[in-house]
Design a protein around this motif. Structure first.
Motif, PDB file in Angstrom:
ATOM      1  N   LEU A 158      -3.280  29.513  45.595  1.00 18.80           N
ATOM      2  CA  LEU A 158      -2.141  30.076  44.875  1.00 18.80           C
ATOM      3  C   LEU A 158      -1.534  31.250  45.639  1.00 18.80           C
ATOM      4  O   LEU A 158      -0.564  31.841  45.192  1.00 18.80           O
ATOM      5  CB  LEU A 158      -2.595  30.550  43.485  1.00 18.80           C
ATOM      6  N   GLY A 159      -2.161  31.600  46.757  1.00 18.73           N
ATOM      7  CA  GLY A 159      -1.587  32.655  47.575  1.00 18.73           C
ATOM      8  C   GLY A 159      -2.298  33.988  47.422  1.00 18.73           C
ATOM      9  O   GLY A 159      -1.893  34.993  48.002  1.00 18.73           O
ATOM     10  N   HIS A 209       1.743  28.328  55.930  1.00 23.47           N
ATOM     11  CA  HIS A 209       2.964  28.936  55.407  1.00 23.47           C
ATOM     12  C   HIS A 209       2.985  28.840  53.882  1.00 23.47           C
ATOM     13  O   HIS A 209       2.579  27.824  53.328  1.00 23.47           O
ATOM     14  CB  HIS A 209       4.164  28.200  56.009  1.00 23.47           C
ATOM     15  N   ASN A 210       3.386  29.902  53.234  1.00 24.85           N
ATOM     16  CA  ASN A 210       3.480  29.867  51.777  1.00 24.85           C
ATOM     17  C   ASN A 210       4.898  29.477  51.376  1.00 24.85           C
ATOM     18  O   ASN A 210       5.807  30.296  51.437  1.00 24.85           O
ATOM     19  CB  ASN A 210       3.128  31.254  51.215  1.00 24.85           C
ATOM     20  N   PRO A 211       5.127  28.239  50.999  1.00 23.78           N
ATOM     21  CA  PRO A 211       6.504  27.795  50.727  1.00 23.78           C
ATOM     22  C   PRO A 211       7.077  28.406  49.462  1.00 23.78           C
ATOM     23  O   PRO A 211       8.287  28.393  49.269  1.00 23.78           O
ATOM     24  CB  PRO A 211       6.366  26.273  50.590  1.00 23.78           C
ATOM     25  N   ARG A 212       6.222  28.953  48.618  1.00 24.82           N
ATOM     26  CA  ARG A 212       6.732  29.524  47.374  1.00 24.82           C
ATOM     27  C   ARG A 212       7.484  30.813  47.648  1.00 24.82           C
ATOM     28  O   ARG A 212       8.623  30.987  47.204  1.00 24.82           O
ATOM     29  CB  ARG A 212       5.588  29.781  46.396  1.00 24.82           C
ATOM     30  N   THR A 213       6.858  31.703  48.401  1.00 25.57           N
ATOM     31  CA  THR A 213       7.530  32.966  48.674  1.00 25.57           C
ATOM     32  C   THR A 213       8.415  32.839  49.909  1.00 25.57           C
ATOM     33  O   THR A 213       9.324  33.616  50.106  1.00 25.57           O
ATOM     34  CB  THR A 213       6.518  34.084  48.923  1.00 25.57           C
ATOM     35  N   GLY A 214       8.079  31.893  50.755  1.00 28.72           N
ATOM     36  CA  GLY A 214       8.875  31.709  51.956  1.00 28.72           C
ATOM     37  C   GLY A 214       8.508  32.648  53.078  1.00 28.72           C
ATOM     38  O   GLY A 214       8.943  32.483  54.204  1.00 28.72           O
ATOM     39  N   LEU A 235      -0.771  31.520  53.204  1.00 33.75           N
ATOM     40  CA  LEU A 235      -1.894  31.098  52.376  1.00 33.75           C
ATOM     41  C   LEU A 235      -3.121  31.039  53.275  1.00 33.75           C
ATOM     42  O   LEU A 235      -3.033  30.559  54.407  1.00 33.75           O
ATOM     43  CB  LEU A 235      -1.660  29.698  51.801  1.00 33.75           C
ATOM     44  N   HIS A 258       5.098  34.515  53.065  1.00 31.72           N
ATOM     45  CA  HIS A 258       3.698  34.905  53.114  1.00 31.72           C
ATOM     46  C   HIS A 258       2.819  33.799  53.679  1.00 31.72           C
ATOM     47  O   HIS A 258       3.298  32.697  53.934  1.00 31.72           O
ATOM     48  CB  HIS A 258       3.196  35.293  51.717  1.00 31.72           C
ATOM     49  N   GLU A 295      -5.310  23.185  42.657  1.00 34.85           N
ATOM     50  CA  GLU A 295      -4.346  23.730  41.689  1.00 34.85           C
ATOM     51  C   GLU A 295      -4.818  25.048  41.103  1.00 34.85           C
ATOM     52  O   GLU A 295      -4.018  25.868  40.686  1.00 34.85           O
ATOM     53  CB  GLU A 295      -4.113  22.714  40.555  1.00 34.85           C
TER      54      GLU A 295
END
Ligand code: SF4
Ligand code: SF4
Ligand code: SF4
Ligand code: SF4
Lengths: 299, 287
Positions: B145-146, B169-174, B178, B176, B139
């Motif tokens: 956190l990318g 795959h960075n699911p937050r930005t879609g 990690l 980028h 966390e």
């Protein structure tokens, strides 16, 4: 035993202060001198002896190790490297030659504490205290080995005040000062000469090396004794004195053969009649008998 | 033999009572010591043993607490536990976050040990297992956190072997990637340099003794895909094509990808603008 509160006062009067404290001074100088050899590394950056009394390396070549600690490790089931075995063998031979409990009188730092407690006890005239059988130390010695075998660890080293104090002085005391205080108060108030002469398994271990040790104190001029009792009062193991000092009638020789004599030589210091002297056991001129005092040997 | 005199009887009784009382006293002392030793010998999670140390139980029976390893450590990494600390008193240890092990090539601590509590058979420091690094906090770790912190990865003496960065795959930005720091137990020595270097006020990656950091697969477990590779082909012969009853528009590639959805929509699965993806008709999104 009569009430001697200042053993050695007569000797100081007759021989002078220096002569009446010669062996004590030599002993303290040895105890602190050896400690300083250990401390010159961490304090001054001059490495003479590395490690501590459990195991050390002198001038990067000579290994020395405590055989009692090593025995615990053997009982715990670990077969060690040769270095520590050689170190322990050297120590065993050394104490066999000079007298097993010379370790107690001349090296062990706890001796300084317990001697101080005994001195203060005499000065304050404290008479009370628990009587612990002197043989307890041999039981405890056995127990330290049994417990090492049971647990597979050096359990006595978790509480051994001797190694703990030495290690503490060199590597950092932590809470060891409390232990020092506890030992002092135990000897002062709870049991006279309680630790070193009744309980300590390390002293018991080294005493076994004294069975055939050559260097011994002898009451060579025992006919001079005027029964002042100073030697009994000062000796940490007074039970070793009578056979030698008073054994003339029974045909017992003047040599102190009790294995718990620490060769501290305080009896030589405090005797105003110069009854005692260091001798070599196999020197026939100073001996008239060969019998060992078995009561001292058997736990 | 004649009857023992009264005096002899009394002195014998006295002798026996004394004997029994010493024996009992010492047994009591021993029991207390046994209990105390249990407690005093438990190693806290943050204390690591020097390189080459025997397994903890054996180590406690082998180490004579001399401190020679401590003296020969050029980086002051090692400490001897003092009375009152929660490591068995007199034994050597180090705390990674304080001073990690620098993994000296000549391993002076092992050379110095007179007892073999630090095993002489350790000659290549890369083979030591002082502990195992674990990325404990996903966390707060910046890479999770990318961000591109990468510090633990960079300082690792076995960079790219003990710690690798795995793209995800960075699911937050879609759009980028990690770079997830992953520790590999077949290479990590537990030196603690990653824990020391972690930029966070409280390290997100920590080194624990192996027993705490590592799980163990059951003896009888076999991984099918590995067995297959070892055997050089399928273990179920002949390698049969499985027939699945699949919904319309799906096929199954049992050699590689597994379940595949036949292309229905022509665009990329994720549009540059996430809102476009969301506003696509529902059956086109395949729900
Ligand atoms: S009896 Fe034990 S504590 Fe006392 S001087 Fe000897 S070794 Fe040291
Ligand atoms: S390998 Fe080097 S840095 Fe690490 S503990 Fe040993 S001596 Fe110290
Ligand atoms: S050198 Fe070996 S025996 Fe001495 S403290 Fe270190 S690990 Fe223990
Ligand atoms: S140094 Fe710390 S914050 Fe940075 S990637 Fe490693 S674990 Fe994450």
């Amino acid at each position: 035993m009569n009430s001697v509160t200042r053993p050695g006062a007569e000797a100081v009067a007759s021989k002078g202060w220096l002569a009446a404290n010669k062996w004590l001074l030599l002993r303290r100088m040895t105890q602190f001198g050896v400690l300083l050899l250990f401390l010159s590394g961490p304090w001054l950056g001059v490495w003479i002896i590395k490690g501590n009394i459990a195991s050390s390396l002198t001038l990067d070549v000579l290994p020395l190790s405590d055989p009692f600690v090593l025995m615990q490790s053997l009982f715990a089931g670990h077969w060690p490297e040769t270095s520590v075995l050689i170190g322990a063998a050297i120590i065993l031979v050394f104490y066999f030659l000079v007298g097993g409990r010379v370790y107690c009188g001349w090296i062990c730092p706890v001796n300084v504490i317990t001697d101080a407690a005994a001195w203060l006890r005499l000065r304050l005239g404290i008479k009370t205290g628990a009587r612990i059988p002197r043989q307890s130390r041999y039981w405890i010695l056995g127990m330290t080995f049994v417990i090492a075998a049971l647990t597979g660890g050096l359990v006595w080293e978790l509480v051994n005040p001797v190694t703990m104090l030495y290690r503490g002085l060199i590597f950092g005391m932590g809470m060891v000062w409390w232990l020092v205080l506890a030992l002092f108060l135990f000897d002062l108030l709870v049991s006279p000469r309680g630790w070193c002469s009744h309980l300590c398994p390390m002293g018991a271990f080294y005493s076994l090396l004294a069975l055939y040790t050559p260097v011994r104190v002898s009451a060579v001029s025992r006919e001079q004794c005027n029964d002042c009792m100073d030697c009994y009062a000062i000796c940490p193991e007074p039970q070793v004195i009578p056979p030698a000092l008073k054994g003339a009638d029974k045909g017992v020789g003047p040599r102190i053969t009790g294995i718990n004599c620490t060769n501290c030589a305080r009896c030589i210091d405090v005797c105003s009649k110069d009854v005692f002297k260091f001798t070599i056991r196999y020197d026939k001129r100073t001996d008239s008998y060969k019998k060992l005092d078995q009561s001292e040997v058997m736990p | 033999m004649t009857e023992p005199s009264n005096k002899a009887r009394i002195s014998r009784r006295y002798f026996l009572t004394r004997l029994a009382s010493s024996a009992c006293g010492v047994a009591l002392l021993g029991t207390g010591l046994l209990i105390y030793s249990r407690q005093a010998s438990s190693l806290p999670a943050m204390a690591l043993r020097p390189p080459g140390a025997l397994p903890e139980a054996d180590f406690l029976g082998a180490c004579v607490r001399c401190g020679l390893c401590v003296r020969d450590c050029p980086y002051d990494t090692l400490k001897l536990a003092r009375l009152g600390e929660d490591v068995a008193t007199g034994t050597p240890y180090f705390t990674a976050r304080h001073i990690p092990c620098e993994m000296c090539e000549d391993i002076p601590c092992v050379v110095a040990c007179p007892t073999g509590a630090l095993e002489k058979s350790l000659t290549d420091i890369d083979d030591s297992r002082m502990g195992l690094a674990v990325l404990v906090d996903q966390e707060t770790c910046l890479n999770f956190l990318g961000l591109r912190c990468d510090v633990c990865f960079r300082v690792c003496p076995l960079i790219n072997k003990a710690i690798t960065l795995e793209p995800r795959h960075n699911p937050r930005t879609g759009k980028h990637t990690l770079f997830i720091p992953v520790v590999h137990s077949d290479a990590c020595t537990g030196c603690g340099k990653c824990e020391k270097a972690c930029v966070l006020p409280e390290a997100a990656i920590k080194v624990f003794p192996q027993r705490m950091a590592k799980g163990q697969a059951a003896e009888h477990y076999r991984l099918g895909w590995e067995e297959k590779q070892k055997a050089g082909g399928s273990l179920v012969s002949p390698d049969k094509e499985h027939q699945y009853t699949l919904p319309e528009g799906y096929r199954y590639d049992y050699e590689g990808q597994g379940l595949i959805k036949e292309e229905i929509n022509k665009g990329t699965p994720f549009a540059d603008n996430p809102l476009d993806t969301l506003s696509r008709p529902q059956q086109e999104r395949g729900q």
